[in-house]
Design a protein around this motif. Structure first.
Motif, PDB file in Angstrom:
ATOM      1  N   LYS A 256       0.843  -1.187   0.000  1.00 46.35           N
ATOM      2  CA  LYS A 256       0.000   0.000   0.000  1.00 46.35           C
ATOM      3  C   LYS A 256       0.882   1.240   0.000  1.00 46.35           C
ATOM      4  CE  LYS A 256      -3.719   2.335   2.529  1.00 46.35           C
ATOM      5  NZ  LYS A 256      -4.582   2.314   3.745  1.00 46.35           N
ATOM      6  N   PHE A 257       0.755   2.055  -1.046  1.00 50.88           N
ATOM      7  CA  PHE A 257       1.539   3.272  -1.192  1.00 50.88           C
ATOM      8  C   PHE A 257       0.703   4.483  -0.797  1.00 50.88           C
ATOM      9  CE2 PHE A 257       4.115   0.404  -3.434  1.00 50.88           C
ATOM     10  CZ  PHE A 257       5.341   0.973  -3.749  1.00 50.88           C
ATOM     11  N   ALA A 258       1.337   5.448  -0.125  1.00 43.63           N
ATOM     12  CA  ALA A 258       0.695   6.723   0.180  1.00 43.63           C
ATOM     13  C   ALA A 258       1.643   7.845  -0.216  1.00 43.63           C
ATOM     14  CB  ALA A 258       0.349   6.828   1.666  1.00 43.63           C
TER      15      ALA A 258
ATOM     16  N   ARG B 286      -4.604   5.879  -4.986  1.00 41.59           N
ATOM     17  CA  ARG B 286      -3.614   5.989  -3.908  1.00 41.59           C
ATOM     18  C   ARG B 286      -4.033   7.091  -2.947  1.00 41.59           C
ATOM     19  NH1 ARG B 286      -2.112   4.227  -9.169  1.00 41.59           N
ATOM     20  NH2 ARG B 286      -0.321   2.812  -9.017  1.00 41.59           N
ATOM     21  N   ASP B 287      -3.736   6.879  -1.684  1.00 37.99           N
ATOM     22  CA  ASP B 287      -4.000   7.918  -0.685  1.00 37.99           C
ATOM     23  C   ASP B 287      -3.002   9.053  -0.867  1.00 37.99           C
ATOM     24  OD1 ASP B 287      -6.094   6.548   0.481  1.00 37.99           O
ATOM     25  OD2 ASP B 287      -4.821   5.550   1.958  1.00 37.99           O
TER      26      ASP B 287
ATOM     27  N   ASP C  51      -1.253   5.608   7.130  1.00 41.09           N
ATOM     28  CA  ASP C  51      -1.362   4.156   7.063  1.00 41.09           C
ATOM     29  C   ASP C  51      -0.900   3.689   5.687  1.00 41.09           C
ATOM     30  OD1 ASP C  51      -2.007   1.480   7.379  1.00 41.09           O
ATOM     31  OD2 ASP C  51      -4.142   1.785   6.906  1.00 41.09           O
ATOM     32  N   ALA C  52       0.328   3.168   5.599  1.00 41.52           N
ATOM     33  CA  ALA C  52       0.869   2.719   4.307  1.00 41.52           C
ATOM     34  C   ALA C  52       2.065   1.813   4.541  1.00 41.52           C
ATOM     35  CB  ALA C  52       1.274   3.920   3.462  1.00 41.52           C
ATOM     36  N   ASP C  53       2.338   0.950   3.552  1.00 39.26           N
ATOM     37  CA  ASP C  53       3.553   0.136   3.572  1.00 39.26           C
ATOM     38  C   ASP C  53       4.736   0.912   3.029  1.00 39.26           C
ATOM     39  OD1 ASP C  53       2.231  -2.341   4.430  1.00 39.26           O
ATOM     40  OD2 ASP C  53       1.323  -2.329   2.439  1.00 39.26           O
TER      41      ASP C  53
ATOM     42  N   TYR D 293       5.901   4.988   1.988  1.00 44.54           N
ATOM     43  CA  TYR D 293       5.640   6.422   1.901  1.00 44.54           C
ATOM     44  C   TYR D 293       6.325   6.960   0.657  1.00 44.54           C
ATOM     45  CZ  TYR D 293       5.065   5.871   7.035  1.00 44.54           C
ATOM     46  OH  TYR D 293       4.704   5.465   8.287  1.00 44.54           O
TER      47      TYR D 293
ATOM     48  N   SER E 165       7.692   2.045   5.084  1.00 45.28           N
ATOM     49  CA  SER E 165       7.345   2.618   6.389  1.00 45.28           C
ATOM     50  C   SER E 165       8.062   1.893   7.520  1.00 45.28           C
ATOM     51  CB  SER E 165       5.834   2.579   6.599  1.00 45.28           C
ATOM     52  OG  SER E 165       5.331   1.255   6.497  1.00 45.28           O
TER      53      SER E 165
END
Length: 334
Positions: free
Chosen positions: A3-5, A31-32, A78-80, A82, A176
């Protein structure tokens, strides 16, 4: 799937957000996106609330600079992975997918940087990062595609994926878990070269920093502090000394600090001859600040083995100013 942010740090950058945020929103579907506001006094927050309600806003109570700004905000993301992105960066279609694929397939890739091109001269590399950062044996930073103020034309010569020494804070992807394990950025730096320190610490832990030319973005540069600002000179010279002190074994760090004292004095004299007195004074203040904070910096040193080989050439100063080398591929490798 990771998960990318995307996390954009902002301070009084309403005009930059208005110009560059649209590309991030357009080319980052699903993506967030976060904007971290460092206590802006302009209309940044109200602008985002009005025109970009889909963007998440994190408001820091004070302007702690680049390092503290991200350190305060990222625990709320909240991400894997950044993606730390400057507010003056224009992204391109498909910019995320090559990095996502690289980090999905290569678990050793702790930090990744895309190709950084000049927004005002799009066929040339941009100062802050270009095609990946390096240090010479004396601790001076330079890039593939950028040696001091000499910027190369992008002719596809760096369209590869390879290990580098440091990734630019203008557009840096970092896991992260790695960011947290390293304790984030060092807030003593405030701004400038804290990304070099972070990458150096990551490599001292056996992690890898990579560059991929399959992803590219355009950076305006100088929107916070231009190269002509003496405060930037102060931060760059002081923070470079911080990184050497923290990240090299003592038998190498202390002789290098003494050598840098002499070389930085020469740099200050050069500024004097160029009638840039404020920059010369900035170098003197950088050393005074370094000595004042020496004990605090020294306490941050690791207690185990350090990275042994971190440079690709002996002296970028000698290569550039004496041998007139402006191109990375013309450097003589050790």
């Amino acid at each position: 799937m990771l998960k990318f942010a995307i996390v954009i740090l902002n301070w009084n950058g309403e005009a930059l957000l208005e110009r560059y945020l649209p590309s991030v929103v357009q080319y980052s579907p699903g993506r967030d996106i976060y904007v971290v506001d460092n206590a802006s006094t302009d209309g940044s927050v109200s602008f985002m609330q009005r025109y970009y309600p889909q963007v998440k806003i994190i408001e820091n109570p004070t302007n702690g600079g680049f390092a503290k700004g991200y350190n305060d905000a990222l625990p709320q993301v909240d991400a894997d992975v950044y993606c730390l992105l400057n507010s003056d960066v224009e992204v391109t279609e498909g910019w995320l997918e090559p990095v996502e694929l690289l980090m999905e397939e290569n678990r050793e890739a702790a930090i990744v940087q895309p190709k950084i091109l000049d927004l005002m001269n799009k066929d040339h590399f941009e100062y802050a990062g270009a095609a990946g950062g390096y240090l010479d044996m004396l601790g001076y930073p330079f890039c593939r595609g950028r040696i001091f103020q000499a910027l190369e034309e992008d002719r596809g010569q760096y369209n590869d994926t390879r290990e580098i020494f440091w990734a630019t804070g203008a557009c840096m992807f970092i896991r992260s878990e790695v960011y947290k394990a390293l304790g984030g950025f060092d807030e003593l730096y405030f701004a400038h070269q804290e990304e070099i320190d972070l990458c150096w610490r990551a490599q001292n832990e056996g992690l890898k920093v990579l560059y991929t030319g399959a992803s590219e973005v355009y950076h305006l540069g100088g929107s916070t502090l231009s190269n002509m600002n003496p405060k930037k000179t102060f931060l760059n010279f002081r923070n470079s000394l911080y990184s050497i002190t923290k990240n090299l074994p003592r038998r190498r760090a202390f002789p290098l600090i003494l050598c840098r004292l002499l070389l930085d004095f020469v740099a200050a004299l050069r500024f004097v001859f160029q009638l840039k007195i404020r920059h010369a004074w900035a170098i003197l203040r950088a050393h005074l600040s370094y000595y004042r904070h020496f004990r605090a910096v020294y306490r941050k040193r690791k207690k185990k083995d350090y990275l042994k080989n971190y440079h690709v050439i002996t002296s970028i100063v000698w290569s550039h100013f004496v041998h007139q080398v402006d191109n990375f591929n013309e450097l003589v490798k050790d």
